[in-house]
Design a protein around this motif. Sequence first.
Motif, PDB file in Angstrom:
ATOM      1  N   GLY A 250     -41.170 -35.273  54.053  1.00 55.74           N
ATOM      2  CA  GLY A 250     -42.519 -35.408  53.523  1.00 55.74           C
ATOM      3  C   GLY A 250     -42.517 -35.817  52.069  1.00 55.74           C
ATOM      4  N   PHE A 251     -43.433 -36.700  51.701  1.00 51.16           N
ATOM      5  CA  PHE A 251     -43.586 -37.089  50.300  1.00 51.16           C
ATOM      6  C   PHE A 251     -45.035 -36.905  49.880  1.00 51.16           C
ATOM      7  CE2 PHE A 251     -44.666 -40.970  52.559  1.00 51.16           C
ATOM      8  CZ  PHE A 251     -45.711 -41.508  51.820  1.00 51.16           C
ATOM      9  N   SER A 256     -45.390 -28.610  48.769  1.00 49.42           N
ATOM     10  CA  SER A 256     -44.538 -28.530  49.956  1.00 49.42           C
ATOM     11  C   SER A 256     -43.800 -29.826  50.271  1.00 49.42           C
ATOM     12  CB  SER A 256     -45.387 -28.138  51.176  1.00 49.42           C
ATOM     13  OG  SER A 256     -46.424 -29.084  51.388  1.00 49.42           O
ATOM     14  N   ALA A 257     -44.066 -30.891  49.507  1.00 48.73           N
ATOM     15  CA  ALA A 257     -43.408 -32.178  49.777  1.00 48.73           C
ATOM     16  C   ALA A 257     -41.918 -32.089  49.467  1.00 48.73           C
ATOM     17  CB  ALA A 257     -44.052 -33.282  48.947  1.00 48.73           C
ATOM     18  N   ASP A 258     -41.119 -32.751  50.280  1.00 49.86           N
ATOM     19  CA  ASP A 258     -39.674 -32.809  50.027  1.00 49.86           C
ATOM     20  C   ASP A 258     -39.361 -33.696  48.826  1.00 49.86           C
ATOM     21  OD1 ASP A 258     -38.760 -31.293  52.452  1.00 49.86           O
ATOM     22  OD2 ASP A 258     -39.807 -32.941  53.453  1.00 49.86           O
ATOM     23  N   VAL A 259     -40.119 -34.767  48.683  1.00 48.00           N
ATOM     24  CA  VAL A 259     -40.023 -35.656  47.521  1.00 48.00           C
ATOM     25  C   VAL A 259     -41.418 -35.705  46.913  1.00 48.00           C
ATOM     26  CG1 VAL A 259     -39.463 -37.976  46.704  1.00 48.00           C
ATOM     27  CG2 VAL A 259     -38.198 -37.002  48.621  1.00 48.00           C
ATOM     28  N   ARG A 260     -41.576 -35.182  45.739  1.00 47.79           N
ATOM     29  CA  ARG A 260     -42.917 -34.980  45.190  1.00 47.79           C
ATOM     30  C   ARG A 260     -43.010 -35.481  43.745  1.00 47.79           C
ATOM     31  NH1 ARG A 260     -40.213 -30.476  46.209  1.00 47.79           N
ATOM     32  NH2 ARG A 260     -39.513 -29.208  44.450  1.00 47.79           N
ATOM     33  N   LEU A 299     -42.807 -42.878  45.867  1.00 45.06           N
ATOM     34  CA  LEU A 299     -42.206 -41.702  46.490  1.00 45.06           C
ATOM     35  C   LEU A 299     -41.703 -42.023  47.892  1.00 45.06           C
ATOM     36  CD1 LEU A 299     -44.733 -38.886  45.495  1.00 45.06           C
ATOM     37  CD2 LEU A 299     -42.489 -39.343  44.480  1.00 45.06           C
ATOM     38  N   ALA A 300     -42.492 -42.794  48.649  1.00 40.30           N
ATOM     39  CA  ALA A 300     -42.076 -43.180  49.996  1.00 40.30           C
ATOM     40  C   ALA A 300     -40.795 -43.996  49.953  1.00 40.30           C
ATOM     41  CB  ALA A 300     -43.187 -43.970  50.685  1.00 40.30           C
ATOM     42  N   ALA A 315     -32.004 -44.793  42.939  1.00 40.32           N
ATOM     43  CA  ALA A 315     -33.225 -45.406  43.469  1.00 40.32           C
ATOM     44  C   ALA A 315     -34.255 -45.587  42.368  1.00 40.32           C
ATOM     45  CB  ALA A 315     -33.787 -44.552  44.598  1.00 40.32           C
ATOM     46  N   ILE A 316     -34.426 -44.584  41.532  1.00 38.34           N
ATOM     47  CA  ILE A 316     -35.407 -44.661  40.447  1.00 38.34           C
ATOM     48  C   ILE A 316     -35.008 -45.723  39.431  1.00 38.34           C
ATOM     49  CG2 ILE A 316     -36.265 -43.385  38.439  1.00 38.34           C
ATOM     50  CD1 ILE A 316     -36.429 -40.924  40.231  1.00 38.34           C
ATOM     51  N   GLU A 317     -33.749 -45.772  39.083  1.00 38.38           N
ATOM     52  CA  GLU A 317     -33.275 -46.782  38.127  1.00 38.38           C
ATOM     53  C   GLU A 317     -33.589 -48.188  38.620  1.00 38.38           C
ATOM     54  OE1 GLU A 317     -29.043 -48.235  36.088  1.00 38.38           O
ATOM     55  OE2 GLU A 317     -29.114 -46.474  37.374  1.00 38.38           O
ATOM     56  N   ARG A 318     -33.352 -48.444  39.886  1.00 36.41           N
ATOM     57  CA  ARG A 318     -33.621 -49.771  40.438  1.00 36.41           C
ATOM     58  C   ARG A 318     -35.114 -50.036  40.555  1.00 36.41           C
ATOM     59  NH1 ARG A 318     -29.110 -49.329  45.340  1.00 36.41           N
ATOM     60  NH2 ARG A 318     -27.262 -49.356  43.978  1.00 36.41           N
TER      61      ARG A 318
END
Length: 471
Positions: A250-251, A256-260, A299-300, A315-318
């Motif tokens: 979950g984002f 409760s999101a796994d990636v938030r 986030l997705a 991932a964020i750097e790119r």
Amino acid sequence: MIALSLAEIAAVLKGELRLFGDHTGDSVVDGVVDTDSRQMGPGAIFVAKPGATTDGHAFVAQAAAQGAVLAIVERPVDAPISQIVVPDAVGALADLAREVVARVRALGRLQIVGITGSNGKTTTKNMLARILESDGETVAPINSYNNEVGAPVTMLRVTADTRFLVSEFGASAPGRIAHLAGLVEPDLSIVLMVGMAHAGGFGGIEETAKAKAELIAATRPGGTSILNIDDPRVAAMRPAAEGRGITVIGFGQAPSADVRAKDVEVSASGTRCVVEVDGEPAHPLALQVLGAHHVSNALAAIAAARALGVPTATAIERLQTLEVAERWRMQPMGNDDVRIINDAYNASPDSMAAALRTLAQITGPDERTVAVLGAMTELGEDAGEEHDRIGLLAVRLNIQRIVVVGPEARRLYISAIGEGSWDSEAVHLPDQDAAYEYLKNELRTGDRVLVKSSNSVGLRHLGDRLGELFS
């Protein structure tokens, strides 16, 4: 496309092979596959798609002149090219895509991602492709190739070296996503949101939710689904996914999101937030793309990349290198004095509201907000009410100039007037040319201008003209 013989292609399509020149059934084809004769090159395959206004069969000879060596047709054509005659050219395109992807997948390297949602598909696709392309050959749609032609054409670009296929699935009718996603059975699926976009074609938002959930049903058992838990209709797809043995990530901004994401800030230079993943330190994210709504798309993409083996920090750097989500999607134009934001490739109530909020957020106290708005199409019986809502929102956000273009959007103008936008704060103009003439005299230093409408309205071209005027 991977190399296939003419006989192999004919067998896959169950069509009649008509050879030309020195071709035999063993002759191999490995060029691009497309329905546009202008995209042909040496070794290409041209699919003669019938259309309401133009018929691809009329362009077979042109395709051959461009270098195509095979045409998939519904009737034989007098042209210097080998042909496979099939009952349904678009159906044959899908069959060929299914076969080619299956053969590449059997080599053991290819991982397939499917993306759907009422808004954000193309942006998320571009974000994920930017992250993945450093790890291996990545095939993703050009523009918004997400329909019964564009999706298979994209799939047919895979080669033996392709590591990631990122497919975008739009839905114009129930069953469409099931058909397109069923061609490849994604290893990983992403559902972004369920909104009012195209709701008129489905009979309401609940039917739209069922259409988006078709991607979950097409995901390979044992695969992964990335779900927006901030959207209750998307979050409700979790049981169906888990019931098929699919891992759900979950984002969102919910705790409760796994990636938030938290601490979202929007400015004229981009969008910032902090990304949190359980068990990891917080990661700052600075997107060059404008708009708080793009945080969800980011986030997705980050969640999907992690599931595919890319660390969060990488991932964020790119992702931070992506300058524009896509042409005509929150695309900055103009100059520092008059900044144009051309976001008129598509419009739904959700994306229209998000774009207006972004305009308000990025405009300083000594600057003026100008919203150039056209109609939102494909809303069915909800169209009037949704245009009313956007007119009200524009006034309540204190958008200082509301320029409504076209007769289909008049109700938005009336709503803005009714909410208290008067004394030339809101104007209604009949077409793009009238709007351009008005704006070239009205716009001034310090203006921040949003141009937003559905694609069919064509205000993206007005945005381009304004961008050139103030470049």
